[in-house]
Design a protein around this motif. Structure first.
Motif, short mmCIF file in Angstrom:
data_model
loop_
_atom_site.label_atom_id
_atom_site.label_comp_id
_atom_site.label_asym_id
_atom_site.label_seq_id
_atom_site.Cartn_x
_atom_site.Cartn_y
_atom_site.Cartn_z
N GLU A 201 41.24 45.72 53.33
CA GLU A 201 41.15 46.78 52.47
C GLU A 201 41.46 46.55 50.79
OE1 GLU A 201 43.09 50.03 54.13
OE2 GLU A 201 41.66 50.26 55.98
N ARG A 202 42.12 45.58 50.55
CA ARG A 202 42.74 45.24 49.34
C ARG A 202 41.73 44.27 48.74
NH1 ARG A 202 49.09 45.39 49.30
NH2 ARG A 202 49.37 46.92 50.79
N GLY A 203 40.66 43.82 49.33
CA GLY A 203 39.74 42.69 48.49
C GLY A 203 40.10 41.60 48.29
N ALA A 204 39.29 40.88 47.46
CA ALA A 204 39.30 39.51 47.01
C ALA A 204 40.90 38.99 46.64
CB ALA A 204 38.46 39.07 45.94
N ALA A 205 41.41 39.86 46.00
CA ALA A 205 42.59 39.52 45.50
C ALA A 205 43.60 38.87 46.52
CB ALA A 205 43.39 40.47 44.58
N TYR A 206 43.54 39.40 47.77
CA TYR A 206 44.17 39.18 48.91
C TYR A 206 43.53 38.43 49.91
CZ TYR A 206 47.92 42.52 47.26
OH TYR A 206 48.89 43.21 46.44
N ALA A 207 42.35 37.95 49.58
CA ALA A 207 41.65 37.02 50.49
C ALA A 207 42.19 35.78 50.74
CB ALA A 207 40.10 37.13 50.23
#
Length: 599
Positions: A201-207
């Motif tokens: 749910e936190r998107g690309a920054a945590y991918a």
């Protein structure tokens, strides 16, 4: 009589009573006391049909390897079977625990990130399992990205359809009734998230790196509740992964984030040779963390020619001599219940080896008599095994197993000393290893350790991509990270050879990774450096194989591109380097150049 087909450690175990083996860290690994059987790894030729006549259960793997379950009464017969070439006992495996994407030249918004995601590549994470409920491992529609999950602890395989049915319940508790596989430590979840998480749910920054790849998960089995996974579980998992990739017709990137310190560290064990064979099957890349033994004090190595010094007169079996003697000191901490020491040397070199206890008692090991010898110094019993060369190994192992005497409970605390007096030297090369830092106290270590050659096995296999750790904040090598070869001049003379280890480093300090219970947490260790490279390998194979730019981009070719694209590390002037290999992972620079842009 000891069999030359058996590894030294197995011969010692078979020659040692159960009560003594149970007090040892390694000797009883592979033995099932209830069934009175040994689990062993064999290299064989021809057919193993007919072994069931002797009560032997056969589990064939690939490339001429098999795992056998052998009644204790039939172990002598096993080495007499012509098809059996070599036999090893299992070893325990230890996980390598202790804002990486941007540091690896793969930041959200970059050209490489926009165009590549790992789609069409199978990423296998062989570890402690996975929190399959985690949003990091789902597709946009909420279904799972896990194609198969094999839980060796439960001895069950779960398909994507079964996992989706569990997710559809809407409740973790209800889901676990359908798919009861859990990641009890969170290690595998973090590793999978770094290699292939999508950020949830936190998107690309945590991918992670290969955020749209398919996942193949193996939860390694533990033969006992309080034990560790063994090399046999790993070999089964690798065989499973290769077969699944072939069944799915997908390129395969495998992540291994564990290892052990037992062995010559030169690729000669059956496990290392097995990994080399697996790496050549299908379109496969295997990435392995170099371990966290670099600063643990568990290794000493060098050359007697360079390291000997003149000592005072030493009493050796009541004979006073003044000789040039190499001294290696080891501290044993309080409440240490068992310990072993490996000494590997050139077979052509001959030493007299004396062991001195903290209280001054000593024994002179008979290095001219092969096989097992037993000594007692105070409250410590020492099983000494004088090994011989093996079919796949030219070196010699001298193995010391320190056990507390019955009733004492613990080894004698203090400084133990090994004295090596040369009788004949050709190379003089020697190397000592202690067990993994995970199973010994911080106070049990060599007094003057050598950080080189501290890679854990199987990261020493030549066919795998070996990954060390660095701190991206300071752009500096992480001192805990397992290091490569001791003789730097040898490395520099063969810079493009498979013997250079590690191949490269990746972020391994304070890496943000998914938590098994949701959210994200910082993790440290080469366990978490390896999956950066596993994900990068998946991107390269997507670009080459899936998108049709290079159908042969797998195996050693991926390793070559990763090495070529690596970036310099602060403080390292010459590459390859025994600490960082060819440098730090830089994904964008690892693709073949096309025109003016990467890819």
């Amino acid at each position: 009589m000891d069999s030359q087909k058996n590894e030294n450690l197995l011969n010692l175990a078979l020659d040692t009573a159960l009560a003594e083996r149970e007090r040892s860290l390694e000797l009883n690994v592979g033995y099932d006391e209830e069934e009175k059987t040994w689990e062993v790894i064999v290299k064989y030729n021809g057919s193993l049909e007919g072994l069931s006549d002797f009560g032997i259960r056969v589990e064939e793997l690939i490339a001429g390897y098999a795992i056998l379950t052998v009644p204790e009464t039939q172990m002598d017969r096993l080495s007499q079977i012509a098809q059996i070439e070599y036999v090893e006992k299992p070893k325990r495996l230890f996980f390598s625990d202790l804002q990486g994407s941007a540091a690896s030249c793969f930041a959200p918004g970059s050209a490489a990130y926009r165009e590549l995601s790992g789609q069409g590549v199978l990423v296998a994470v062989i570890d402690s399992g996975i929190s399959y409920w985690n949003a990091d491992f789902r597709k946009p529609d909420g279904s799972t990205r896990i194609r198969f999950l094999w839980d060796q602890v439960l001895d069950r395989e779960f398909s994507a359809q079964e996992i989706d049915a569990a997710l559809a319940t809407g409740s973790r508790q209800a889901a676990l009734k359908l798919v009861p596989s859990v990641d009890t430590s969170g290690h595998g979840t973090a590793v999978a998230g770094i290699a292939a998480g999508n950020g949830g749910e936190r998107g690309a920054a945590y991918a992670g790196i290969a955020r749209e790849s398919d996942l193949l998960i193996v939860r390694l089995g533990m033969p006992r509740a309080d034990s560790f996974p063994r090399t046999t579980e790993l070999m089964r998992a690798l065989t499973y992964a290769v077969h699944k990739a072939r069944e799915l017709a997908m390129p395969l990137a495998v992540n291994l984030s564990f290892g052990n310190t037992y062995g010559a560290h030169n690729g000669s064990s059956l496990l290392e040779r097995f990994l080399d064979n697996v790496s050549e099957i299908g379109r496969t890349v295997i990435c392995v963390g170099s371990g966290n033994e670099g600063a643990s004090g568990g290794h000493v190595g060098g050359s007697l020619r360079a390291d000997m010094r003149l000592t005072d007169a030493v009493n050796m079996n009541d004979i006073n001599v003044t000789e040039q003697v190499m001294i290696v000191e080891m501290t044993v901490g309080a409440y240490e219940s068992a310990l072993n020491v490996q000494l590997w040397k050139e077979y052509a070199d001959r030493y007299l080896v004396t062991v001195v206890s903290p209280s001054g008692e000593l024994f002179l090991a008979d290095t001219d008599q092969p096989g097992k010898q037993v000594y007692r110094l105070g409250q410590t019993q020492i099983l000494f095994y004088n090994g011989e060369p093996a079919p796949y190994m030219t070196g010699q192992e001298l193995y010391f197993d320190f056990l507390p005497t019955v009733g004492s409970g613990y080894l004698e605390q203090g400084v133990w000393t090994f004295r090596l007096r040369p009788l004949q030297l050709l190379t003089g090369n020697y190397t000592f290893y202690l067990p993994s830092a995970v199973v010994r106290s911080a106070d049990t270590r060599f007094v003057r350790p050598t950080p080189d050659v501290t890679l854990t096995i199987p990261s020493t296999a030549s066919g795998v991509t070996t990954v060390g750790a660095y701190d991206p904040v300071y752009e500096a090598y992480a001192d805990f990270s397992g290091r490569g070869y001791l003789y730097q001049e040898q490395v520099n003379s063969r810079t493009s050879d498979a013997y250079v280890k590690p191949d490269l480093v990746a972020p391994g300090v304070g890496v943000i990774a998914p938590d098994r219970d949701g959210g994200y947490t910082p993790v440290t260790g080469t366990s978490f450096a390896a999956p950066f490279v596993t994900g990068a390998a998946a991107l390269l194979m997507q670009w080459g194989i899936v998108l049709g730019n290079d159908p042969y981009l797998y195996g050693e070719k991926v390793k070559a591109y990763l090495r070529k694209g690596a970036k310099p590390i602060r403080g390292v002037a010459k590459y390859p380097d025994e600490r960082v290999g060819y440098g730090a992972l830089c994904i964008a620079s690892s693709f073949p150049q096309t025109g003016d842009r990467v890819m």
